[in-house]
Design a protein around this motif. Structure first.
Motif, PDB file in Angstrom:
ATOM      1  N   LEU A 121       9.774  -5.987   4.981  1.00  0.00           N
ATOM      2  CA  LEU A 121       9.020  -5.019   5.771  1.00  0.00           C
ATOM      3  C   LEU A 121       9.505  -3.633   5.380  1.00  0.00           C
ATOM      4  N   ALA A 122       8.615  -2.836   4.779  1.00  0.00           N
ATOM      5  CA  ALA A 122       8.976  -1.502   4.286  1.00  0.00           C
ATOM      6  C   ALA A 122       8.017  -0.476   4.869  1.00  0.00           C
ATOM      7  N   LEU A 123       8.548   0.399   5.721  1.00  0.00           N
ATOM      8  CA  LEU A 123       7.746   1.432   6.380  1.00  0.00           C
ATOM      9  C   LEU A 123       8.396   2.804   6.226  1.00  0.00           C
ATOM     10  N   GLY A 124       9.247   2.965   5.220  1.00  0.00           N
ATOM     11  CA  GLY A 124       9.983   4.211   5.038  1.00  0.00           C
ATOM     12  C   GLY A 124       9.104   5.366   4.613  1.00  0.00           C
ATOM     13  N   GLY A 125       9.595   6.585   4.884  1.00  0.00           N
ATOM     14  CA  GLY A 125       8.898   7.785   4.432  1.00  0.00           C
ATOM     15  C   GLY A 125       7.576   8.020   5.105  1.00  0.00           C
ATOM     16  N   ASN A 126       7.492   7.754   6.403  1.00  0.00           N
ATOM     17  CA  ASN A 126       6.288   8.021   7.181  1.00  0.00           C
ATOM     18  C   ASN A 126       6.637   8.939   8.347  1.00  0.00           C
ATOM     19  N   ALA A 129       0.823  -1.218   0.000  1.00  0.00           N
ATOM     20  CA  ALA A 129       0.000   0.000   0.000  1.00  0.00           C
ATOM     21  C   ALA A 129       0.848   1.255   0.000  1.00  0.00           C
ATOM     22  N   TRP A 130       2.058   1.207  -0.559  1.00  0.00           N
ATOM     23  CA  TRP A 130       2.929   2.377  -0.496  1.00  0.00           C
ATOM     24  C   TRP A 130       2.464   3.469  -1.473  1.00  0.00           C
ATOM     25  N   GLY A 131       2.875   4.698  -1.148  1.00  0.00           N
ATOM     26  CA  GLY A 131       2.560   5.826  -2.032  1.00  0.00           C
ATOM     27  C   GLY A 131       1.122   6.284  -1.945  1.00  0.00           C
ATOM     28  N   ASN A 132       0.541   6.290  -0.747  1.00  0.00           N
ATOM     29  CA  ASN A 132      -0.806   6.803  -0.537  1.00  0.00           C
ATOM     30  C   ASN A 132      -0.777   7.884   0.533  1.00  0.00           C
ATOM     31  N   GLN A 133      -1.923   8.155   1.135  1.00  0.00           N
ATOM     32  CA  GLN A 133      -2.007   9.171   2.187  1.00  0.00           C
ATOM     33  C   GLN A 133      -2.596   8.583   3.462  1.00  0.00           C
ATOM     34  N   ILE A 134      -2.286   7.320   3.694  1.00  0.00           N
ATOM     35  CA  ILE A 134      -2.821   6.608   4.859  1.00  0.00           C
ATOM     36  C   ILE A 134      -2.179   7.172   6.117  1.00  0.00           C
ATOM     37  N   LEU A 154       6.038   5.573   2.236  1.00  0.00           N
ATOM     38  CA  LEU A 154       5.540   6.835   1.661  1.00  0.00           C
ATOM     39  C   LEU A 154       4.056   7.051   1.916  1.00  0.00           C
ATOM     40  N   ASN A 155       3.678   6.970   3.175  1.00  0.00           N
ATOM     41  CA  ASN A 155       2.345   7.345   3.619  1.00  0.00           C
ATOM     42  C   ASN A 155       2.487   8.375   4.719  1.00  0.00           C
ATOM     43  N   LEU A 168      14.587  -4.867   5.163  1.00  0.00           N
ATOM     44  CA  LEU A 168      14.004  -4.008   6.180  1.00  0.00           C
ATOM     45  C   LEU A 168      14.292  -2.561   5.806  1.00  0.00           C
ATOM     46  N   ASP A 169      13.231  -1.800   5.544  1.00  0.00           N
ATOM     47  CA  ASP A 169      13.359  -0.406   5.127  1.00  0.00           C
ATOM     48  C   ASP A 169      12.496   0.456   6.038  1.00  0.00           C
ATOM     49  N   SER A 170      13.153   1.236   6.896  1.00  0.00           N
ATOM     50  CA  SER A 170      12.432   2.150   7.792  1.00  0.00           C
ATOM     51  C   SER A 170      13.026   3.548   7.718  1.00  0.00           C
ATOM     52  N   HIS A 171      13.537   3.927   6.548  1.00  0.00           N
ATOM     53  CA  HIS A 171      14.185   5.221   6.404  1.00  0.00           C
ATOM     54  C   HIS A 171      13.170   6.352   6.490  1.00  0.00           C
ATOM     55  N   GLY A 172      13.657   7.544   6.777  1.00  0.00           N
ATOM     56  CA  GLY A 172      12.818   8.740   6.695  1.00  0.00           C
ATOM     57  C   GLY A 172      11.681   8.770   7.688  1.00  0.00           C
ATOM     58  N   ASN A 173      11.931   8.324   8.926  1.00  0.00           N
ATOM     59  CA  ASN A 173      10.949   8.418   9.993  1.00  0.00           C
ATOM     60  C   ASN A 173      11.565   9.207  11.153  1.00  0.00           C
ATOM     61  N   ASN A 174      11.008   9.032  12.341  1.00  0.00           N
ATOM     62  CA  ASN A 174      11.518   9.740  13.522  1.00  0.00           C
ATOM     63  C   ASN A 174      11.930   8.767  14.616  1.00  0.00           C
ATOM     64  N   PHE A 175      12.448   7.611  14.227  1.00  0.00           N
ATOM     65  CA  PHE A 175      12.883   6.629  15.213  1.00  0.00           C
ATOM     66  C   PHE A 175      14.080   7.168  16.000  1.00  0.00           C
ATOM     67  N   HIS A 176      14.104   6.860  17.284  1.00  0.00           N
ATOM     68  CA  HIS A 176      15.224   7.261  18.125  1.00  0.00           C
ATOM     69  C   HIS A 176      15.700   6.054  18.923  1.00  0.00           C
ATOM     70  N   GLY A 177      16.685   6.280  19.756  1.00  0.00           N
ATOM     71  CA  GLY A 177      17.242   5.171  20.525  1.00  0.00           C
ATOM     72  C   GLY A 177      18.266   4.386  19.726  1.00  0.00           C
TER      73      GLY A 177
END
Length: 822
Positions: free
Chosen positions: A375-380, A329-334, A355-356, A399-408
Motif C-alpha cells: 500500500l503506497a500513498l506517499g507524496g499526497n 497509478a502513481w505520478g499523476n495529478q489525481i 505522488l498525486n 506500507l508507504d505513507s510518507h509526505g502527507n499530513n497525517f497526525h495523531g
C-alpha cells in the motif's frame, strides 16, 4: 610446400566439410533427398563453435540423422520436419544450408547465443510454419525474403541485436499469428492488415510514428498487443475497443497523449499497461475510461503510472472485476478523496497511488483488503489519522505513507502485520511515542523511516529485534533518553539516521557490532563523552555526522576520520586534535604533579580526495532513463534555465526518486567547459549546505549527438530568487509565501556562510564559487539552503587564499546586487 596453420575449430570444420563432400560422392545407402538433409545438418553443426552440453555429439554416422538430438523427421519420407535446439547455450552461426531442408516446418533455436546474420536462405523454406530465434545475439536486418514462407504462423525474433526497419513484405504472410522483434522505423501498414494476427509484439524497440485509426478493425482475432518501450506518439485509436478478444494491451513507455478511449467491449482483457506516457490533461474526466472496464470479469492488472491524468477517482472503481490484483497509478495529478468502494476489490495485492494530489483520509475499510501486499500513498495531501484497521492486513509487506499530513499516534495495531518489511511514515505530523511492538517487528528488513515527525519519548529497546534491518531513520523528531544498547543487535544496518532529536549520554559500546554501517548520522543531539575509537575500524563507513553535540576529548585520526569531507564534527566545542582539516585546537595533557603541554606540529598537505559528493549508491543513468524521467524533457517538467542549459524536474524509474536534471546545451560556447568544471568540483566535495549530486550522464541521444547532464537531489522550495522576487504570473507563485520571514533570512544567510566557509577553508584544494547569486541558492523542504551551480568555480592551487578570495568575492558581489540583506 607451404604450411598452413589452423585452429582446432577450423580443423574440425574442414574435417566435417570434407566428410560431407565424400558422403555426397560415395554414399549409396540413403536416397539423394535424404542425403541432402543429412549434409545440411552437418553443415549446421559445423557452424556451431560452442556446445557446452554436448548435445550435438550424437550427430555422427553411428546412428541415422533422424535419431540425432533435436531432430524430428516425417514418418513417411524420413525428411527433417523440425529442428529444436532451444536453451542449449549454443554459440556460433546459423548455416545457410538450413535452407536445403525443404520439408522443414519448425525451427526452435530459442535462448542460445547464436550470432551473425539470419541467413536469407531461410526464405527457401516454403513449408515453414514456426520460426523462433528469440533471445540470441543475431545481428543485421530481417531478410525480406522471409515473406516467401507463406505458411509462416509464428515469427519471433525478440532479444537479438537486429537493426533496420520491419520489412513491409511481411504483410504478405496472411497466416501469421505471432510477431515480435527489436527494430526501428515505423510499423508497416501492410503488417497491420493481417487479419489472422493473434499476437503482436514489437516491444523494446525504436519504432516511431502513430497507431493507425483503424487498428481495431484490422485485427479481429488479436489476443495480445504489445508496443511498449518505443517512440510511438499520438492518440490511442478509439477503434481498439473492437479488439474484443484482447487479453493483453501494453502501450507503456511511449509518448501517447490525449484522452484514453473506452474499453467497454474488451471483456477478456487481463492486463492494461498505459504507464509512462503523456496521457490525460490534468483535468476532470481523464479517468472515465476506468468505468468502461466494469463489465470485464477477468481484469488482473491496471497500470497508469507517470501520465497526466487528473480529476477524481470515480466510485465505479469499486465495480472493477474482483479478480483485480494490481492497481498502480502513481505520478499523476489525481485529486479528491480515495473512494471507499475500493474495499470491494477483495483480491487486490498492489495499490500504489504515490505522488498525486489526493486529499481526505485513508478509508478505514481498507482493513478489509485482506490480500493487500503493498500500500503506497506517499507524496499526497492526505490527512487525519492512520487508521488502526490497517493492522488487519496480515499479508502487508510494504506500507508507504510518507509526505502527507497525517497526525495523531502511530497505531500499535500495525504490529499485527507480521510480514511487513518496508515501513515509511516520514514527513508527516505524527506525534506520541514509537510503539514498542512495531519497532520490534522482526519482519522489518528493508527500511523503517519515521523521520520528520513530532514523535516523543525514548527509542524502545525492542529496536534490537531488527537484526535484519538495512536502514533506520528516526531523525528530526522529539525523541529523548539514551541510545539503547540493544541497537547494537541491528547488525545488518547500513544506514542509521538519528539526528535532530534530544538523545543524551554517550555512544554505547554495543554499536561496535554495526560493522557494515555505511552512513551514520547522530548530529544535533545532546550526546557527550568521547568519540569511540571503534568507529575507526568501520571500513564501510563513508558518511559520519556527529556535529552539534557535546563530545569531548581527542578526535581519532584513523578510518573515517581521515576523510574530512565525509565526516562532520562541527559544533562540538570540547573536541581537540584530529587531522588539520578539522581545524580543532591541539590537545592539552595534564601530568600527575605539574601541568605539561605537548604541542604537536603537523605539516599541512593536500591529500588525494577520498570521497565524493556523487552518491555511490545511485546507479549510472542513461539518456533514455532521463528522457522518461522528465517526460521527454517536456516544458511541463522545465524548472529552470541557465547560461549553458536547462533544468528539469524528473522522477526516476524504479524507486520513484524525484530529481533535478541539469541538461547542458552543448552547442553553446562554454557549455562543455562548464560541465567539466562542475564535475571536477563536485567529485571532491560534500557538505550539507552544498547541492547534492546523485549521478552524472555522459552519453549520446537517440540522434547520436553528445548528451551531458547532471542529476541532483530535488529541492522542494526552489531557489532563493523565487522567494525574493516572486513572479505573479508563475505557476509556482501560489505555492510560496509573500515574503521570507526574518528567521528564515537569518538561517539562509548562515547556511550560505557555512557553504562558503567549507569551500574556502575546509576543502583539500580551496574553491571559490564565482557565481554566488540568489538563483544558485536552493532551498529544501525544511528551508535549508544549498549552494549549487559550480560551472564557474576556481581552484586555488598554490595561491594566497585570503587575498584571492577577497578579490574574487568582490567581483561576485559586483555582478549580483540582489543578495538579501539582513
Amino acid at each position: 610446400m607451404k604450411l598452413v596453420s589452423m585452429s582446432f575449430v577450423e580443423f574440425q570444420s574442414c574435417h566435417l566439410l570434407l566428410g560431407m563432400a565424400f558422403a555426397l560422392c560415395f554414399n549409396q545407402v540413403s536416397s539423394t533427398t535424404n542425403e541432402t538433409d543429412r549434409v545440411a545438418l552437418l553443415a549446421f553443426k559445423a557452424g556451431i563453435t560452442g556446445d557446452p552440453f554436448g548435445v550435438l555429439n550424437s550427430w555422427n554416422n553411428s546412428i541415422g540423422f533422424c535419431q540425432w538430438y533435436g531432430v524430428t523427421c516425417s514418418w513417411k519420407h524420413r525428411r527433417v520436419t523440425a529442428l529444436d535446439l532451444s536453451s542449449q547455450r549454443l554459440s556460433g552461426s546459423i548455416s545457410p544450408h538450413i535452407g536445403n531442408h525443404s520439408f522443414l516446418r519448425e525451427i526452435w533455436l530459442v535462448n542460445n547465443t547464436l550470432d551473425h546474420e539470419i541467413p536469407p536462405q531461410v526464405g527457401q523454406l516454403r513449408r515453414l510454419c514456426h520460426l523462433r530465434l528469440d533471445n540470441n545475439s543475431l545481428v543485421g536486418e530481417i531478410p525480406k525474403n522471409i515473406s516467401i514462407c507463406s505458411n509462416l504462423v509464428t515469427l519471433v525474433l525478440q532479444g537479438n541485436r537486429l537493426i533496420g526497419e520491419i520489412p513491409g513484405e511481411l504483410g504478405s504472410l496472411s497466416k501469421l499469428q505471432a510477431f515480435e522483434n527489436r527494430l526501428s522505423g515505423i510499423i508497416p501498414s501492410s503488417l497491420l492488415n493481417l487479419s489472422s494476427l493473434a499476437f503482436f509484439y514489437v516491444g523494446q524497440n525504436w519504432i516511431q510514428g502513430t497507431l493507425p485509426t483503424s487498428i481495431g478493425l484490422t485485427f479481429p482475432v488479436l489476443e495480445e498487443f504489445s508496443v511498449h518501450e518505443n517512440q510511438l506518439e499520438g492518440l490511442i485509436p478509439p477503434s481498439i475497443s473492437n479488439c474484443t478478444k484482447l487479453v493483453l494491451l501494453q502501450l507503456a513507455n511511449n509518448t501517447f497523449s490525449g484522452k484514453v478511449p473506452s474499453f467497454e467491449n474488451m471483456h477478456k482483457l487481463q492486463k492494461l499497461a498505459l504507464d509512462y506516457n503523456h496521457l490525460g490533461s490534468g483535468k476532470a474526466g481523464d479517468l472515465n475510461f476506468l468505468c468502461s472496464l466494469t463489465n470485464n470479469t477477468k481484469l488482473l492488472k491496471v497500470d497508469i503510472t507517470m501520465n497526466k491524468f487528473g480529476g477524481m477517482l470515480s466510485k465505479c472503481i469499486g465495480n472493477l472485476s474482483t479478480t483485480l490484483t494490481h492497481f498502480v497509478a502513481w505520478g499523476n495529478q489525481i485529486n479528491g478523496e480515495i473512494p471507499e468502494e475500493i474495499e470491494k476489490l477483495v483480491n487486490l495485492e498492489i495499490l500504489n497511488m504515490d505522488l498525486n494530489k489526493l486529499s481526505g483520509v485513508i478509508p478505514s475499510n481498507f482493513g478489509n483488503l485482506q490480500n493487500l501486499v503493498a500500500l503506497a500513498l506517499g507524496g499526497n495531501n492526505l490527512g487525519g489519522t492512520i487508521p488502526s484497521p490497517l493492522g488487519n492486513l496480515t499479508k502487508l509487506m510494504a506500507l508507504d505513507s510518507h509526505g502527507n499530513n497525517f497526525h495523531g499516534k502511530i497505531p500499535s495495531q500495525l504490529s499485527n502485520c507480521q510480514s511487513l518489511y518496508y515501513l515509511d511514515l516520514s514527513h508527516n505530523n505524527l506525534s506520541g511515542t514509537i510503539p514498542p511492538q512495531l519497532i520490534g517487528l522482526t519482519s522489518l528488513t528493508i527500511i523503517v523511516n519515521l523521520s520528520h515527525n513530532h514523535l516523543v519519548g525514548v527509542l524502545p529497546t525492542e529496536v534490537g529485534n531488527l537484526g535484519a534491518l538495512t536502514a533506520l531513520d528516526i531523525s528530526d523528531n522529539l525523541l529523548v533518553g539514551e541510545i539503547p544498547s540493544s541497537l547494537g543487535d541491528c547488525t545488518s544496518l547500513t544506514t542509521l539516521r538519528m539526528g535532530g532529536n534530544f538523545f543524551h549520554g554517550s555512544i554505547p559500546q554495543s554499536i561496535k557490532s554495526l560493522g557494515g554501517i555505511e552512513e551514520m548520522d547522530l548530529s544535533c543531539n545532546n550526546l557527550s563523552g568521547q568519540i569511540p575509537e571503534f568507529l575507526t575500524i568501520f571500513h564501510s563507513l563513508k558518511v559520519l555526522n556527529l556535529s552539534y553535540n557535546k563530545f569531548q576529548g581527542m578526535l581519532p585520526r584513523e578510518g573515517v576520520f581521515k576523510n574530512a569531507t565525509g565526516t562532520s564534527i562541527i559544533g562540538n566545542n570540547e573536541l581537540c586534535g584530529g587531522l588539520p582539516e578539522f581545524h580543532l585546537p591541539n590537545c592539552i595533557y595534564k601530568g600527575s604533579k605539574r601541568r605539561k603541554i605537548n604541542i604537536i606540529i603537523l605539516s599541512k598537505k593536500v591529500n588525494k580526495p577520498v570521497s565524493s559528493s556523487i552518491d555511490d549508491s545511485c546507479p549510472n543513468v542513461s539518456y533514455g532513463t532521463l528522457l522518461k524521467a522528465t517526460d521527454g524533457f517536456s516544458s511541463m517538467s522545465l524548472i529552470g534555465v541557465g547560461s549553458f542549459g536547462f533544468v528539469y524536474r524528473g522522477i526516476l524509474e524504479g524507486d520513484g526518486t524525484i530529481v533535478a536534471v541539469k541538461v547542458f546545451h552543448l552547442v553553446r560556447c562554454g557549455a562543455l567547459k562548464s560541465f567539466i568544471a562542475e564535475c571536477e568540483a563536485l567529485k571532491n566535495i560534500r557538505h550539507r549546505n552544498l547541492l547534492k549530486i546523485l549521478t552524472v550522464c555522459s552519453s549520446t541521444d537517440y540522434q547520436g549527438n553528445d548528451f551531458k547532464a547532471l542529476v541532483y537531489q530535488f529541492m522542494d522550495n526552489g531557489n532563493l530568487e523565487r522567494w525574493l522576487h516572486p513572479n505573479p504570473t508563475s505557476s509556482h507563485s501560489n505555492e510560496l509565501p509573500k515574503k521570507l520571514n526574518f528567521s528564515w533570512r537569518i538561517n539562509i544567510a548562515i547556511d550560505v556562510a557555512f557553504a562558503l566557509d567549507y569551500l574556502h577553508h575546509r576543502c583539500h584544494i580551496p574553491i571559490v564559487h564565482c557565481d554566488l547569486k540568489p538563483s544558485n541558492v536552493l532551498l529544501d523542504a525544511q528551508m535549508v539552503a544549498h549552494l549549487g551551480d559550480f560551472g564557474l568555480v576556481k581552484f586555488l592551487v598554490g595561491s594566497s587564499l585570503d587575498v584571492v578570495v577577497g578579490e574574487i568575492l568582490v567581483k561576485c558581489f559586483e555582478v549580483d546586487k540582489t543578495f538579501p540583506s539582513i
